[in-house]
Write an enzyme that holds these catalytic residues in place. Structure first.
Site, PDB file in Angstrom:
ATOM      1  N   GLU A 139      -8.125   7.545   2.384  1.00 34.45           N
ATOM      2  CA  GLU A 139      -7.925   6.619   1.405  1.00 34.45           C
ATOM      3  C   GLU A 139      -7.220   5.349   1.869  1.00 34.45           C
ATOM      4  O   GLU A 139      -6.182   5.470   2.640  1.00 34.45           O
ATOM      5  CB  GLU A 139      -7.081   7.233   0.247  1.00 34.45           C
ATOM      6  CG  GLU A 139      -6.574   6.140  -0.947  1.00 34.45           C
ATOM      7  CD  GLU A 139      -6.154   6.678  -1.971  1.00 34.45           C
ATOM      8  OE1 GLU A 139      -5.742   6.078  -3.053  1.00 34.45           O
ATOM      9  OE2 GLU A 139      -5.627   8.095  -1.938  1.00 34.45           O
ATOM     10  N   LYS A 208     -11.807   3.629  -7.203  1.00 33.41           N
ATOM     11  CA  LYS A 208     -10.952   4.806  -7.448  1.00 33.41           C
ATOM     12  C   LYS A 208     -10.979   4.713  -9.075  1.00 33.41           C
ATOM     13  O   LYS A 208     -10.625   3.805  -9.741  1.00 33.41           O
ATOM     14  CB  LYS A 208      -9.441   4.988  -7.023  1.00 33.41           C
ATOM     15  CG  LYS A 208      -8.782   6.038  -7.545  1.00 33.41           C
ATOM     16  CD  LYS A 208      -7.578   5.854  -6.509  1.00 33.41           C
ATOM     17  CE  LYS A 208      -6.676   7.323  -6.545  1.00 33.41           C
ATOM     18  NZ  LYS A 208      -5.349   7.280  -5.838  1.00 33.41           N
ATOM     19  N   CYS A 264      -8.721  10.699  -4.144  1.00 32.92           N
ATOM     20  CA  CYS A 264      -7.654  11.302  -3.954  1.00 32.92           C
ATOM     21  C   CYS A 264      -7.615  11.659  -5.324  1.00 32.92           C
ATOM     22  O   CYS A 264      -8.013  12.891  -5.905  1.00 32.92           O
ATOM     23  CB  CYS A 264      -6.553  10.238  -3.777  1.00 32.92           C
ATOM     24  SG  CYS A 264      -5.019  11.182  -3.229  1.00 32.92           S
TER      25      CYS A 264
END
Length: 510
Positions: A139, A208, A264
């Site tokens: 990330e 994200k 994540c």
């Protein structure tokens, strides 16, 4: 046939006079002679010897343990007379729906975008040299994760955009798809993004969905979430690029090579975005992570990756930030792992100070076959309103070099039982009692006067006899209920026949 079998035959026939398989087994077998049929199985049928036997043969100088995994030198493709491993497309892993994927842990410095781009490129070139189809970076691998409010600095965001263009230019001739992490601006907001790059082009950008804002995390201070980013585009390098959480990336030729992306925290969510991506058709799910390390967290990541790869019937690829991130507040371990249908296929070293690629071949065709057999997966897609109709498919063709690339993939010796050495006793206990329980129920249902079993003195019939004896014990039946018969054949020796008699007498059957 393997190289070990070839060496055994050559070694046996080199004696003067040559030894038969039976003579070879009788002379060199230890702790007991090897039956001729066992030696024949090694030489002609590709059977694998037990570890103790492999050690004995190595001590004799016949063959080494590695020879059991290598094809015989004389093995030939009889159709075209070329050695096995030639350039025929049959030997290309892509023909069979396999793709080579990797996790990368590149060199990194906080906020040094140009340096980080070089680290990304170095591992991209290594991946291409190793004929990797798809490589996943951590990330925010272009900017670094632990830079706090620098994520909002215009100069850094401009540098990120410039280095994305530089990476594209430098990878135009590489036959590897890169998935990198970077902060990007769109419509007055900054997003934590994953970018899929192929042959110099940005295929698409996935933001994200879930931003952690608890304990040591405060991503909502910097980023906007992308949960509702559907059907959008983002300006990059002078053109509009697909942007949103509704993107899948599909290869037009390689069967089942379709990947989706989450970042994540997304897979710590109760319903990870990757679940819907899998239902929409993704066979490979990628997770770019900057998950910091705490005691026990590596096991939690394994749990989540294994669970998602099993539940979503897919391959799950995870790459976490490593050495180079700021340790002012957090620590990093660079954990990379790749699961397929619940099985761990490859894992990187942790806490490494140098860049690392963790490479393995994933079987997309196997994943598709598993989904076809599992009606529940398709029911799930239907219950979710057929998400394949809502996702945009971005086609890519990285044009890999055809031919034999070898196979980088663990091949289990016993594929139908759990691959857990630390749980071997528990698994054996369970397997044995499953058989005993099944036989007990059959005896209860049929009420037989006796149980008839053929005893050869070998492993299979011995195990079957013990199961039958335990079933009789559990039901309170005398073991004399079991009637044992020897069944001598052409390969029966006095040793195996006497073993059968001794076994029946020891168990106490009729």
């Amino acid at each position: 046939m393997h190289r070990a079998g070839e060496k055994i035959r050559i070694w046996r026939e080199a004696h003067r006079p040559p030894l038969s398989a039976e003579e070879f087994g009788a002379r060199y077998g230890a702790p007991e002679p090897w039956p001729s049929r066992t030696v024949y199985g090694w030489e002609a049928k590709g059977k694998i010897a037990r570890p103790g036997v492999q050690k004995r043969l190595a001590e004799l100088g016949v063959c080494q343990p590695a020879d059991w995994l290598e094809p015989a030198l004389g093995q030939v493709n009889t159709k075209d007379k070329r050695p096995m491993g030639a350039t025929h497309r049959f030997y290309d892993i892509h023909t069979h729906g396999l793709v080579r994927v990797a996790t990368a842990t590149p060199l990194l410095r906080p906020a040094d975008v140009a340096y980080n781009a070089q680290g990304i490129l170095a591992q991209a070139r290594e991946a291409a040299a190793r004929q990797v189809d798809l490589v996943l970076y951590p990330e925010l691998s272009l900017s670094a994760y632990a830079i706090d409010d620098l994520h909002l600095q215009g100069a850094l965001l401009e540098a990120v955009e410039a280095q994305i263009a530089a990476i594209c230019a430098a990878t135009r001739d590489l036959a590897t798809v890169l998935v990198i992490g970077a902060p990007l601006r769109r419509n007055g907001r900054v997003y934590n993004c994953a970018l899929a790059l192929c042959r110099g082009d940005v295929l698409g950008v996935v933001p994200k969905s879930f931003l952690p804002n608890y304990r040591e995390y405060y991503e909502k201070r910097w980023f906007a979430h992308g949960r509702h980013s559907i059907g959008q585009t983002i300006a990059l390098g002078g053109r509009e690029v697909p942007f949103g959480t509704d993107l899948l990336f599909a290869h037009p030729v390689i069967p089942g090579f379709v990947f989706g992306i989450e970042i994540c925290e997304d897979f710590w969510a109760p319903v990870p975005p990757s679940t819907r991506a899998a239902l929409a058709g993704a066979t490979v799910l990628l997770n770019l992570s900057a998950s910091n390390i705490t005691i026990g967290k590596a096991d939690e990541r394994h749990l989540l990756c294994r669970s998602q790869s099993s539940r979503a019937a897919c391959a799950y690829v995870y790459s976490a930030s490593g050495h180079g991130e700021s340790t002012t507040d957090l620590a990093w371990d660079g954990q990379g792992m790749i699961y397929e249908l619940g099985d761990l296929m490859a894992e990187s070293a942790r806490f490494d100070l140098v860049p690392e690629l963790c490479v393995v071949d994933i079987d997309c065709q196997r994943i598709l076959n598993d989904r076809q057999r599992m009606g529940t997966f398709n029911d799930g897609a239907e219950a979710d309103g057929h998400p394949e109709n809502r996702y945009r498919r971005i086609a890519f063709d990285h044009r890999p070099t055809p031919g034999d690339k070898g196979l980088i993939r663990p091949v289990r010796r016993f594929p139908f039982v759990p691959n857990r050495q630390d749980k071997l006793d528990e698994d054996c206990y369970e397997a044995f009692n499953i058989q005993v329980s099944g036989l007990i129920r059959r005896i209860e249902a049929t009420q037989p006067k006796s149980l008839v079993i053929g005893i050869s003195g070998g492993l299979d019939s011995t195990h079957a006899l013990i199961v039958a004896a335990k079933a009789c014990d559990a039901l309170g039946l005398p073991r004399s209920t079991i009637r044992g018969y020897t069944m001598p054949g052409f390969a029966t020796s006095e040793g195996t026949k006497s073993n059968a008699w001794r076994l029946m007498e020891a168990i106490g059957i009729t």
